[in-house]
Design a protein around this motif. Sequence first.
Motif, PDB file in Angstrom:
ATOM      1  N   GLU A  89      11.317   2.426  -0.141  1.00  0.00           N
ATOM      2  CA  GLU A  89      11.342   3.020  -1.479  1.00  0.00           C
ATOM      3  C   GLU A  89      10.146   3.950  -1.674  1.00  0.00           C
ATOM      4  OE1 GLU A  89      11.454  -0.362  -4.051  1.00  0.00           O
ATOM      5  OE2 GLU A  89      13.541  -0.827  -3.555  1.00  0.00           O
ATOM      6  N   GLY A  90       8.952   3.468  -1.301  1.00  0.00           N
ATOM      7  CA  GLY A  90       7.751   4.276  -1.481  1.00  0.00           C
ATOM      8  C   GLY A  90       7.756   5.519  -0.619  1.00  0.00           C
ATOM      9  N   PHE A  91       8.122   5.364   0.655  1.00  0.00           N
ATOM     10  CA  PHE A  91       8.078   6.516   1.553  1.00  0.00           C
ATOM     11  C   PHE A  91       9.178   7.511   1.213  1.00  0.00           C
ATOM     12  CE2 PHE A  91       8.242   8.891   5.531  1.00  0.00           C
ATOM     13  CZ  PHE A  91       6.885   9.156   5.699  1.00  0.00           C
ATOM     14  N   HIS A  92      10.335   7.010   0.800  1.00  0.00           N
ATOM     15  CA  HIS A  92      11.417   7.908   0.397  1.00  0.00           C
ATOM     16  C   HIS A  92      10.972   8.803  -0.759  1.00  0.00           C
ATOM     17  CE1 HIS A  92      15.110   8.788  -2.061  1.00  0.00           C
ATOM     18  NE2 HIS A  92      15.351   9.397  -0.926  1.00  0.00           N
ATOM     19  N   MET A  93      10.289   8.226  -1.754  1.00  0.00           N
ATOM     20  CA  MET A  93       9.805   9.030  -2.878  1.00  0.00           C
ATOM     21  C   MET A  93       8.753  10.035  -2.417  1.00  0.00           C
ATOM     22  SD  MET A  93      11.770   8.007  -5.158  1.00  0.00           S
ATOM     23  CE  MET A  93      11.174   9.016  -6.492  1.00  0.00           C
ATOM     24  N   ALA A  94       7.876   9.616  -1.511  1.00  0.00           N
ATOM     25  CA  ALA A  94       6.869  10.543  -0.978  1.00  0.00           C
ATOM     26  C   ALA A  94       7.539  11.714  -0.265  1.00  0.00           C
ATOM     27  CB  ALA A  94       5.925   9.803  -0.035  1.00  0.00           C
ATOM     28  N   ALA A  95       8.613  11.422   0.479  1.00  0.00           N
ATOM     29  CA  ALA A  95       9.343  12.483   1.186  1.00  0.00           C
ATOM     30  C   ALA A  95      10.083  13.382   0.201  1.00  0.00           C
ATOM     31  CB  ALA A  95      10.317  11.860   2.181  1.00  0.00           C
ATOM     32  N   LEU A  96      10.716  12.778  -0.778  1.00  0.00           N
ATOM     33  CA  LEU A  96      11.479  13.539  -1.773  1.00  0.00           C
ATOM     34  C   LEU A  96      10.578  14.516  -2.524  1.00  0.00           C
ATOM     35  CD1 LEU A  96      14.289  13.777  -3.173  1.00  0.00           C
ATOM     36  CD2 LEU A  96      13.482  12.058  -4.787  1.00  0.00           C
ATOM     37  N   TRP A  97       9.379  14.045  -2.881  1.00  0.00           N
ATOM     38  CA  TRP A  97       8.459  14.863  -3.666  1.00  0.00           C
ATOM     39  C   TRP A  97       7.453  15.621  -2.812  1.00  0.00           C
ATOM     40  CZ3 TRP A  97       7.535  10.140  -7.290  1.00  0.00           C
ATOM     41  CH2 TRP A  97       8.627  10.012  -8.162  1.00  0.00           C
ATOM     42  N   GLY A 142       0.801  -1.223   0.000  1.00  0.00           N
ATOM     43  CA  GLY A 142       0.000   0.000   0.000  1.00  0.00           C
ATOM     44  C   GLY A 142       0.828   1.263   0.000  1.00  0.00           C
ATOM     45  N   VAL A 143       2.093   1.183   0.437  1.00  0.00           N
ATOM     46  CA  VAL A 143       2.926   2.392   0.523  1.00  0.00           C
ATOM     47  C   VAL A 143       3.260   2.943  -0.865  1.00  0.00           C
ATOM     48  CG1 VAL A 143       5.052   3.409   1.439  1.00  0.00           C
ATOM     49  CG2 VAL A 143       3.805   1.688   2.776  1.00  0.00           C
ATOM     50  N   PRO A 144       3.810   2.145  -1.786  1.00  0.00           N
ATOM     51  CA  PRO A 144       4.047   2.714  -3.114  1.00  0.00           C
ATOM     52  C   PRO A 144       2.760   3.077  -3.854  1.00  0.00           C
ATOM     53  CG  PRO A 144       4.738   0.400  -3.032  1.00  0.00           C
ATOM     54  CD  PRO A 144       4.396   0.811  -1.640  1.00  0.00           C
ATOM     55  N   ILE A 145       1.660   2.365  -3.572  1.00  0.00           N
ATOM     56  CA  ILE A 145       0.383   2.743  -4.184  1.00  0.00           C
ATOM     57  C   ILE A 145      -0.042   4.118  -3.658  1.00  0.00           C
ATOM     58  CG2 ILE A 145      -2.081   2.175  -4.336  1.00  0.00           C
ATOM     59  CD1 ILE A 145      -1.200  -0.810  -4.214  1.00  0.00           C
ATOM     60  N   ALA A 146       0.102   4.334  -2.356  1.00  0.00           N
ATOM     61  CA  ALA A 146      -0.226   5.635  -1.763  1.00  0.00           C
ATOM     62  C   ALA A 146       0.668   6.728  -2.332  1.00  0.00           C
ATOM     63  CB  ALA A 146      -0.088   5.566  -0.240  1.00  0.00           C
ATOM     64  N   THR A 147       1.930   6.411  -2.543  1.00  0.00           N
ATOM     65  CA  THR A 147       2.859   7.386  -3.117  1.00  0.00           C
ATOM     66  C   THR A 147       2.429   7.757  -4.533  1.00  0.00           C
ATOM     67  OG1 THR A 147       4.679   6.624  -1.735  1.00  0.00           O
ATOM     68  CG2 THR A 147       5.275   7.775  -3.757  1.00  0.00           C
ATOM     69  N   ALA A 195       2.816  -3.891  11.348  1.00  0.00           N
ATOM     70  CA  ALA A 195       4.095  -3.678  12.020  1.00  0.00           C
ATOM     71  C   ALA A 195       5.286  -4.089  11.164  1.00  0.00           C
ATOM     72  CB  ALA A 195       4.113  -4.441  13.348  1.00  0.00           C
ATOM     73  N   GLY A 196       5.228  -5.279  10.559  1.00  0.00           N
ATOM     74  CA  GLY A 196       6.370  -5.800   9.810  1.00  0.00           C
ATOM     75  C   GLY A 196       6.665  -5.057   8.530  1.00  0.00           C
ATOM     76  N   ALA A 197       5.729  -4.232   8.051  1.00  0.00           N
ATOM     77  CA  ALA A 197       5.925  -3.497   6.798  1.00  0.00           C
ATOM     78  C   ALA A 197       7.125  -2.553   6.874  1.00  0.00           C
ATOM     79  CB  ALA A 197       4.664  -2.722   6.453  1.00  0.00           C
ATOM     80  N   ILE A 198       7.473  -2.135   8.098  1.00  0.00           N
ATOM     81  CA  ILE A 198       8.583  -1.197   8.265  1.00  0.00           C
ATOM     82  C   ILE A 198       9.909  -1.786   7.784  1.00  0.00           C
ATOM     83  CG2 ILE A 198       9.267  -1.825  10.633  1.00  0.00           C
ATOM     84  CD1 ILE A 198       8.857   1.750   9.343  1.00  0.00           C
ATOM     85  N   ALA A 199      10.017  -3.105   7.720  1.00  0.00           N
ATOM     86  CA  ALA A 199      11.273  -3.757   7.364  1.00  0.00           C
ATOM     87  C   ALA A 199      11.343  -4.153   5.890  1.00  0.00           C
ATOM     88  CB  ALA A 199      11.481  -4.992   8.239  1.00  0.00           C
ATOM     89  N   THR A 200      10.436  -3.630   5.077  1.00  0.00           N
ATOM     90  CA  THR A 200      10.411  -4.013   3.666  1.00  0.00           C
ATOM     91  C   THR A 200      10.966  -2.916   2.769  1.00  0.00           C
ATOM     92  OG1 THR A 200       8.221  -3.099   3.215  1.00  0.00           O
ATOM     93  CG2 THR A 200       8.309  -5.379   4.055  1.00  0.00           C
ATOM     94  N   ALA A 201      11.476  -3.327   1.623  1.00  0.00           N
ATOM     95  CA  ALA A 201      11.952  -2.365   0.630  1.00  0.00           C
ATOM     96  C   ALA A 201      10.792  -1.517   0.111  1.00  0.00           C
ATOM     97  CB  ALA A 201      12.634  -3.095  -0.516  1.00  0.00           C
ATOM     98  N   SER A 202       9.604  -2.120  -0.009  1.00  0.00           N
ATOM     99  CA  SER A 202       8.447  -1.371  -0.511  1.00  0.00           C
ATOM    100  C   SER A 202       8.153  -0.153   0.348  1.00  0.00           C
ATOM    101  CB  SER A 202       7.205  -2.263  -0.556  1.00  0.00           C
ATOM    102  OG  SER A 202       7.351  -3.269  -1.514  1.00  0.00           O
ATOM    103  N   PHE A 203       8.241  -0.320   1.674  1.00  0.00           N
ATOM    104  CA  PHE A 203       8.007   0.832   2.549  1.00  0.00           C
ATOM    105  C   PHE A 203       9.053   1.901   2.290  1.00  0.00           C
ATOM    106  CE2 PHE A 203       9.279   3.312   6.193  1.00  0.00           C
ATOM    107  CZ  PHE A 203       8.115   4.037   6.396  1.00  0.00           C
TER     108      PHE A 203
END
Length: 201
Positions: A99-107, A63-68, A89-97
């Motif tokens: 990568e997706g959140f980093h792009m959301a922060a960058l943009w 859901g994180v990259p979809i939200a992004t 809880a475990g989503a915090i340890a995934t690349a999807s979180f």
Amino acid sequence: MDDYITSTHRGHGDVIAKGARPDRMLAELRAKSTGYCNAKGGSLHIMDFEQGVLGANGIVAAGVPIATGAGLSIKMRKTDQVVVCCMGAGAIATASFHEGFHMAALWKLPVVVVRENNQYAESTPANDYQAMPNVAKWVAGYGVETAEIDGNDVLKVYEVVKGFVDKARKGKGPFFVDCSTYRWMGHNLGDPMAYRPQGEL
């Protein structure tokens, strides 16, 4: 509101909170053609684009990259919509979180990620999959505002998430909320919970 949400494979409450009809959601759970996805989504993949439900997802952190992506769409269309992304809880340890959140922060996208931190990822305790006990500080490394709160206090959760949604609506996103709670039951009905220390419950 025409805001969006993304959710997890246990997103039934999120979907109802967004305004979905319980009868259509239950029809989907029972594989009825009158369900939200005409019996093609089942329990794990309920979505309703008309309500802004971009999908409950069976893939951890998907859901994180979809939200992004939805957040980028909002920014490009210059609307004041917001995406709230609920994750486990475990989503915090995934690349999807990350990568997706980093792009959301960058943009600087209008995305609010809410982590339902029940202290376990399936059968793995949090201290076995996260490098820092305080995940909100870890995520703050992306240059975003975060909060770590009692996830059992519904009024506090509402207050903090609403505050972040209001800021995101003004172009100040993204934001991250870590809601600390506890998993009282097993990951599934047949879970013997052998991974829990004796007496923890």
